[in-house]
Design a protein around this motif. Structure first.
Motif, PDB file in Angstrom:
ATOM      1  N   GLN B  67       0.825  -1.206   0.000  1.00  0.00           N
ATOM      2  CA  GLN B  67       0.000   0.000   0.000  1.00  0.00           C
ATOM      3  C   GLN B  67       0.866   1.265   0.000  1.00  0.00           C
ATOM      4  OE1 GLN B  67      -2.359   1.215   3.360  1.00  0.00           O
ATOM      5  NE2 GLN B  67      -4.090   1.765   2.073  1.00  0.00           N
ATOM      6  N   THR B  68       2.013   1.185   0.671  1.00  0.00           N
ATOM      7  CA  THR B  68       2.935   2.326   0.634  1.00  0.00           C
ATOM      8  C   THR B  68       3.286   2.661  -0.806  1.00  0.00           C
ATOM      9  OG1 THR B  68       3.894   1.396   2.637  1.00  0.00           O
ATOM     10  CG2 THR B  68       5.045   3.244   1.645  1.00  0.00           C
ATOM     11  N   ARG B  71       0.334   4.268  -2.504  1.00  0.00           N
ATOM     12  CA  ARG B  71       0.173   5.674  -2.115  1.00  0.00           C
ATOM     13  C   ARG B  71       1.227   6.538  -2.815  1.00  0.00           C
ATOM     14  NH1 ARG B  71      -0.330   6.514   4.226  1.00  0.00           N
ATOM     15  NH2 ARG B  71      -0.857   8.603   3.531  1.00  0.00           N
ATOM     16  N   TYR B  72       2.427   5.975  -2.940  1.00  0.00           N
ATOM     17  CA  TYR B  72       3.508   6.684  -3.631  1.00  0.00           C
ATOM     18  C   TYR B  72       3.099   6.946  -5.080  1.00  0.00           C
ATOM     19  CZ  TYR B  72       8.271   7.475  -5.457  1.00  0.00           C
ATOM     20  OH  TYR B  72       9.383   7.997  -6.054  1.00  0.00           O
TER      21      TYR B  72
END
Lengths: 121, 226
Positions: B67-68, B71-72
């Protein structure tokens, strides 16, 4: 005799809560909850007849059952709200962790770009 | 079309050292490795390859790391995100195959599937989850996926942050948001070390089964069936 014990417990509880709030160790809404518990303990131990009266009203023949059922229900509700709060915290921690990772990468990128442009100058 | 390849990695220095050069040769898309608080030199391997590496300061698990990356991608305006495992199970040469399907814009999510890779026990678990959740997708756990911008919006949201695995929970969320999912069969290589990292012990499997079953039951009736 039991009523006296409960009265003392309630009194000690309220003093401890107030002390913890004063020291800044217990956060607003939690303090209110615990103070309510303490007040209930004091009121019910001072006037035990309240329980008998309520039990008759709701049709319970053995009043202590009422007290036990109500207290256990409240403990369960409290535990559920605690887990809700914990999940919210977990969510916030995860979002924050991800954001830190993104910001850190952006920062390193900016720094290395800065070094490159310095070299060119 | 800007595409970002997201690779969550936990202690994958050796595998990444093999995978990244192959990947750079095979695709033109940007590559992002998300390091899930590894204790080996995963970060160094990625840096040596000249690629971006996000380092999580707290371990978030495979989905948290993925998910990081999503989001990036959202922050940097990517059109597509492709997720793949670091352990070499997903083959770089299959990526273009999946991307072609994604670029045709008929579907929001493309899943590269290879049901032959899993054991019979796991297939039984899948069947259970499919019956309860009424998801009509063959491969529930494949991490070899492409998400388009709509899917990125959904998955980058707070609502997806409390999930733990990139499988049933993510699929349910996507289906609930009315996104179209398509599966494409791909070749996968067997894991080099032969063991799944997610399922390191029976206790973990048990916990996973219980959590996922709860998730499926809680989502009954919450989505339009596909």
């Amino acid at each position: 005799m039991t009523t006296l014990t409960i009265f003392i417990i309630g009194a000690l509880l309220s003093i401890s809560i107030l002390y913890l709030v004063r020291k800044g160790k217990l956060h607003g809404p939690y303090a209110t909850w615990w103070l309510m518990v303490a007040v209930f303990a004091i009121v019910l131990s001072s006037f035990p007849k309240i329980i008998d009266w309520v039990a008759v009203q709701v049709g319970i023949t053995y009043p202590p059952t009422l007290l036990l059922v109500v207290s256990i229900s409240f403990i369960l509700i409290r535990m559920l709200t605690m887990d809700l709060a914990l999940s919210r915290k977990e969510q916030k921690i995860r979002r924050l962790t991800q954001r830190i990772a993104m910001l850190e990468a952006g920062l390193e990128q900016a720094e290395s770009d800065g070094v490159d442009s310095n070299k060119q100058n | 079309m800007k595409t970002l390849i997201v690779i969550p990695a936990f202690n994958e220095a050796d595998n990444l050292a093999q995978l990244l050069p192959q990947l750079c040769a095979a695709v033109t898309a940007d590559i992002l490795v998300v390091d899930d608080f590894s204790s080996d030199d995963t970060v160094q391997v990625v840096k040596n390859q000249g690629l971006t590496c996000l380092r999580l300061p707290i371990q978030l698990g495979a989905w948290g790391a993925t998910q990081t990356g999503i989001r990036y991608a959202k922050r940097h305006g990517y059109d597509f995100v492709l997720t793949m495992d670091a352990d070499g199970q997903h083959l770089p040469e299959e990526i273009n195959h999946l991307l072609d399907a994604a670029f045709r814009n008929q579907f929001d999510v493309i899943i590269g599937t290879c049901p032959q890779r899993v054991s019979r026990l796991k297939k039984m678990a899948w069947r259970l989850f499919k019956i309860i959740s009424r998801i009509r997708i063959e491969d529930l756990t494949s991490g070899f996926r492409i998400y388009n911008q709509q899917a990125i919006q959904v998955l980058a949201d707070k609502a997806a942050s409390l999930l733990d695995y990139q499988d049933v929970g993510v699929l349910l969320l996507l289906l609930r948001s009315d996104l179209k999912i398509h599966e494409i069969p791909v070749k996968m290589s067997l894991r080099q070390d032969g063991k799944s990292r997610v399922f390191s012990s029976w206790l973990v499997v048990f916990k996973y089964m219980l959590q996922t079953t709860t998730l499926c039951i809680a989502n009954i009736g919450a989505k339009k069936s596909q």
